[in-house]
Design an enzyme around this catalytic site. Structure first.
Site, PDB file in Angstrom:
ATOM      1  N   HIS A 126     -37.682 -16.812  82.084  1.00  7.47           N
ATOM      2  CA  HIS A 126     -38.801 -16.371  81.232  1.00  7.47           C
ATOM      3  C   HIS A 126     -39.662 -17.577  80.864  1.00  7.47           C
ATOM      4  O   HIS A 126     -40.890 -17.518  80.885  1.00  7.47           O
ATOM      5  CB  HIS A 126     -38.278 -15.746  79.943  1.00  7.47           C
ATOM      6  N   HIS A 139     -31.616 -16.598  83.049  1.00 12.44           N
ATOM      7  CA  HIS A 139     -32.547 -15.527  82.675  1.00 12.44           C
ATOM      8  C   HIS A 139     -33.582 -16.037  81.656  1.00 12.44           C
ATOM      9  O   HIS A 139     -34.793 -15.887  81.872  1.00 12.44           O
ATOM     10  CB  HIS A 139     -31.751 -14.354  82.089  1.00 12.44           C
ATOM     11  N   GLU A 140     -33.109 -16.649  80.599  1.00 14.50           N
ATOM     12  CA  GLU A 140     -34.041 -17.099  79.564  1.00 14.50           C
ATOM     13  C   GLU A 140     -34.918 -18.253  80.069  1.00 14.50           C
ATOM     14  O   GLU A 140     -36.106 -18.307  79.759  1.00 14.50           O
ATOM     15  CB  GLU A 140     -33.301 -17.508  78.287  1.00 14.50           C
ATOM     16  N   CYS A 150     -34.159 -12.531  92.701  1.00 20.23           N
ATOM     17  CA  CYS A 150     -34.461 -11.709  93.876  1.00 20.23           C
ATOM     18  C   CYS A 150     -35.635 -12.353  94.629  1.00 20.23           C
ATOM     19  O   CYS A 150     -36.248 -13.299  94.129  1.00 20.23           O
ATOM     20  CB  CYS A 150     -34.792 -10.274  93.463  1.00 20.23           C
ATOM     21  N   CYS A 163     -30.848  -8.747  90.246  1.00 21.77           N
ATOM     22  CA  CYS A 163     -31.625  -9.969  89.986  1.00 21.77           C
ATOM     23  C   CYS A 163     -31.290 -10.520  88.605  1.00 21.77           C
ATOM     24  O   CYS A 163     -31.118  -9.773  87.648  1.00 21.77           O
ATOM     25  CB  CYS A 163     -33.114  -9.652  90.082  1.00 21.77           C
ATOM     26  N   CYS A 212     -38.930 -12.444  92.599  1.00 27.05           N
ATOM     27  CA  CYS A 212     -38.929 -13.429  91.509  1.00 27.05           C
ATOM     28  C   CYS A 212     -38.979 -14.851  92.076  1.00 27.05           C
ATOM     29  O   CYS A 212     -39.644 -15.722  91.523  1.00 27.05           O
ATOM     30  CB  CYS A 212     -37.720 -13.235  90.608  1.00 27.05           C
ATOM     31  N   HIS A 222     -39.411  -9.364  83.164  1.00 23.97           N
ATOM     32  CA  HIS A 222     -38.223  -8.635  83.611  1.00 23.97           C
ATOM     33  C   HIS A 222     -38.419  -8.030  84.983  1.00 23.97           C
ATOM     34  O   HIS A 222     -39.531  -7.698  85.378  1.00 23.97           O
ATOM     35  CB  HIS A 222     -37.836  -7.568  82.583  1.00 23.97           C
ATOM     36  N   CYS A 223     -37.278  -7.915  85.683  1.00 19.79           N
ATOM     37  CA  CYS A 223     -37.297  -7.452  87.063  1.00 19.79           C
ATOM     38  C   CYS A 223     -36.519  -6.141  87.154  1.00 19.79           C
ATOM     39  O   CYS A 223     -35.518  -5.959  86.471  1.00 19.79           O
ATOM     40  CB  CYS A 223     -36.647  -8.531  87.928  1.00 19.79           C
TER      41      CYS A 223
HETATM   42 ZN   LIG Z   1     -35.257 -11.055  79.450  1.00 24.17          ZN
HETATM   43 ZN   LIG Z   2     -36.208 -10.261  90.369  1.00 24.90          ZN
END
Ligand SMILES: [Zn+2]
Ligand SMILES: [Zn+2]
Length: 180
Positions: free
Chosen positions: A129, A125-126, A160, A141, A163, A135-136
């Site tokens: 970014h 996640h990070e 997803c 996701c 993304c 953010h999704c």
């Molecule tokens: Zn985040």
């Molecule tokens: Zn996503």
């Protein structure tokens, strides 16, 4: 599709156990990301620890990581972190900046397997970014914002379709800044 990252530098921030760092290397390796450099563990930078909250200010850690020249770079700590108005964060990153911080503290789990799953999701996640993703809305996701461990557990470690497309197309970053 995985992250478009082959190699990474790790910046350990005390407190962090060697065993934890090894687990993080394994988590990254499973994503096809090789840790090319692991910097010497640093003590908390000035202003990073809030003694009243017993927490680290994640943005100060991010700023410290930003001062390193390697990219991408991931600062890892076992200290509990907060940022802005959020009581705690699992991590923060600079959108598109390839700089991220992850706190393992709240990802602790009864089994190593569960811990690794959580760590993988929050790290991906990070780093996502860092590669420019925001953010999704899709709760499955990996780029969905998790405000609790149950949300972390509920999402997958995958991007997803949208993304994935953004990662592949390197869609220009609209809103730069720091996000959790
Ligand atoms: Zn985040
Ligand atoms: Zn996503």
């Amino acid at each position: 599709m995985a992250l478009p990252i082959d190699t990474i530098t790790i910046l350990p921030v005390q407190p962090i156990a060697t065993r934890r760092l090894e687990e993080i290397r394994d988590v990254l390796h499973a994503q096809g990301i090789r840790v090319v450099h692991q910097k010497s563990p640093i003590l908390r930078p000035a202003g990073a620890y809030d003694g009243r909250r017993h927490q680290f200010h994640a943005e100060v850690l991010l700023e410290r990581a930003r001062h390193c020249e390697e990219r991408p770079i991931l600062a890892v700590t076992d200290g509990d972190c907060y940022a802005g108005k959020l009581n705690f964060v699992f991590g923060i990153a600079e959108v598109g900046g390839r700089v991220a911080v992850v706190s393992l503290r709240r990802l602790r789990a009864p089994t190593t397997e569960r811990f690794r799953q959580r760590a993988a999701k929050e790290i991906i996640h990070e780093l996502g970014h860092g590669e420019g993703l925001e953010h999704c809305r899709d709760p499955k996701c990996v780029m969905h914002f998790s405000n609790s461990l149950s949300e972390t557990d509920a999402k997958s470690s995958e991007f997803c379709r949208d993304c994935q497309w953004r990662l592949r197309a390197k869609v220009p970053i609209s809103g730069t800044g720091t996000v959790a």
